[in-house]
Design an enzyme around this catalytic site. Structure first.
Site, short mmCIF file in Angstrom:
data_model
loop_
_atom_site.label_atom_id
_atom_site.label_comp_id
_atom_site.label_asym_id
_atom_site.label_seq_id
_atom_site.Cartn_x
_atom_site.Cartn_y
_atom_site.Cartn_z
CG HIS A 137 -1.81 1.18 1.04
ND1 HIS A 137 -2.73 1.09 0.28
CD2 HIS A 137 -2.16 2.47 1.77
CE1 HIS A 137 -3.67 1.65 0.37
NE2 HIS A 137 -3.17 3.02 0.99
CG ASP B 239 -10.29 3.57 4.43
OD1 ASP B 239 -10.27 4.58 5.64
OD2 ASP B 239 -9.86 3.40 3.92
NE ARG C 85 -8.28 11.40 6.16
CZ ARG C 85 -7.59 10.38 5.45
NH1 ARG C 85 -7.80 9.12 5.26
NH2 ARG C 85 -6.03 10.54 5.72
CB SER D 247 -7.28 6.15 6.04
OG SER D 247 -7.36 5.20 4.65
CE LYS E 228 -7.60 1.83 2.17
NZ LYS E 228 -7.74 3.67 2.51
N1 URA Z 1 -4.02 6.58 1.53
C1 URA Z 1 -5.16 6.13 2.10
O1 URA Z 1 -6.01 4.84 1.83
N2 URA Z 1 -5.41 6.92 3.30
C2 URA Z 1 -5.56 7.56 3.25
O2 URA Z 1 -5.54 8.25 4.35
C3 URA Z 1 -3.86 8.32 3.02
C4 URA Z 1 -4.06 6.98 1.55
#
Ligand code: URA
Length: 455
Positions: free
Chosen positions: A82, A161, A168, A183, A187
């Site tokens: 990620h 999320d 956000r 966040s 996930k």
């Molecule tokens: N990527 C994400 O999944 N969440 C964030 O808050 C910022 C980048």
């Protein structure tokens, strides 16, 4: 029934919330009982006041348990990568099929574009027919058959999320270390992973621009992730300029296909290979209960290079998107990705070296052209975006194109053009080269008292 107003007030005044209070706030919002305006106010209070480690863990846990946690049948290791978000940051589309070719399962749950940054789901949806909203059963079936599948948060997986991320995006509360941590981890941990590879961006186009902030974010995610039972490693990578040349959804898919076909920009290929090799080695070590050593990483890297060279990774990507609804053959040449009707060039105002191509302005310009959202329910134009014609370190003649803008709505051009032009800096001297990867960070190094190792 929670008193949301009291919790907003306490955070606004710098107080601490308990695990139960945070869980109630998240549950109330996910169930639709607490309205957007109260959550927005709480998010802004968190933006200014922060969350401590306990609160961040509580928020991560509450968001993780807002839905189900995947439990894949035992067997091959399960891993994911990620990124904290960037411009032209498209490695996921290369990494998922590449890792699957190395016998690591990748159940990738991604997000949409956020602010000036792009999102994996928006990129995938530019492929005609591609579905990123699969039922859990469909997701598991694609994963079982092909070793990788890519979807968004659903009502079943990490629904909190999905809603908070969208809120956000439009309330200027993205750039918050604890909110980004919760966040991403919520996930990702919902995927039932053995290992998580983080790509923490730093520089102009990153949400947290300063190296120290990026480092703190990586350290926080590694600590909380490992406490929650997943092996986590991070690379701190450069986001001063876009990654690769394409910014915008269909344009980025095209660039990923070029990379999967053995070409593509060198930085995109290198970062995709490095992240995948590390993720594969980490996942195998987690599965075997051992540490991921340099030898395992070198072997994984060689496997990844073979999977790119043989075309296996490209075939796997195409099989995956077709299994998720993409029109058969639409990614064969000539590809049937949506083209833009209109184009404009940003010309160099003088001859010189390109000293900067700032990612934030270029990402925002692409967003203004239609590649991203200004409001939560804005529709994306899959064809909109831009392609860099020159990068930092290149010499350009006066009048040469620095960048091509792609768009479908003429009124979107003027603000995007001004912003894209302002992203470039030309000068008489070439800039000092910036490393693509700044640092590697892993839990073992913190235990030994270190704070990550420079590469
Ligand atoms: N990527 C994400 O999944 N969440 C964030 O808050 C910022 C980048």
């Amino acid at each position: 029934m929670i008193n949301a107003e009291a919790l907003i007030r306490r955070k606004r005044d710098g107080g601490k919330l308990s695990e139960a209070e945070i869980a109630a706030l998240v549950a109330g919002y996910t169930a639709g009982a607490t309205p957007d305006y109260q959550l927005s106010a709480w998010l802004m209070a968190v933006y200014f006041r922060g969350l401590d480690a306990e609160e961040t863990r509580a928020l991560t846990r509450a968001m993780l348990h807002s839905g189900r946690v995947l439990k894949l049948p035992p067997g091959l290791p399960v891993a994911d990568k990620h990124s904290t978000g960037g411009v032209g940051d498209k490695t996921s589309l290369v990494i998922a099929p590449l890792a699957a070719c190395c016998d690591v399962r990748v159940p990738m749950i991604s997000g949409r574009g956020l602010g000036h940054t792009g999102g994996t789901l928006d990129k995938l949806e530019s492929i005609p027919g591609m579905r990123v909203r699969l039922s859990l059963g469909e997701f598991e079936a694609v994963l079982e058959r092909l070793g990788c599948a890519m979807i968004g948060q659903t009502e079943e997986i990490a629904p909190a999320d999905r809603r908070l991320y969208a809120l956000r995006d439009v309330t200027a509360t993205v750039e918050s270390l604890p909110l980004i941590t919760a966040s991403i981890l919520s996930k990702k941990l919902a995927e039932g992973l053995d290992a998580l590879m983080l790509d923490v961006k730093l520089g102009d186009g990153a949400f947290l621009q300063a190296p120290e902030q990026a480092q703190t974010l990586a350290a926080t995610m590694i600590r909380i992730g490992e406490e929650m039972g997943v092996k986590v490693e991070a690379l701190l990578t450069d986001m001063e300029q876009p990654l690769g040349r394409a910014v915008g959804n269909a344009l980025e898919v095209e660039e990923c296909l070029e990379t999967l076909e053995g070409g593509g920009p060198a930085e995109l290929r290198e970062l995709s290979l490095e992240l995948t090799a590390r993720m594969v080695a980490l996942a195998r070590s987690a599965n075997a209960g051992a540490a991921a050593g340099a030898e395992a990483r070198t072997a994984a890297r060689a496997e990844c290079e073979r999977a790119l060279a043989s075309g296996a990774a490209r075939e796997r990507f195409i099989a995956m998107v077709e299994a998720q609804g993409a029109q058969p053959g639409c990614l064969e040449k000539p590809r049937r990705l949506p083209p833009a009707r209109l184009q404009a060039e940003i010309a160099a105002p003088r001859a010189g070296y390109v000293r900067a191509a700032r990612a934030r302005a270029l990402g925002t310009a692409a967003m203004l052209l239609g590649a991203g959202r200004r409001q939560v329910d804005d529709a994306i134009d899959p064809a909109a975006g831009l392609r860099l014609r020159a990068q930092p370190g290149d010499w350009v003649e006066a009048g040469a194109s620095l960048c091509t803008l792609y768009y479908n709505q003429a009124d979107r051009l003027p603000p995007a053009r001004a912003l894209a032009a302002s992203a470039f800096e030309l000068g008489d001297e070439a800039p000092a080269p910036r490393p693509l990867v700044w640092k590697r960070m892993a839990a073992a190094e913190f235990a030994a008292g270190g704070n990550g190792v420079p590469l």
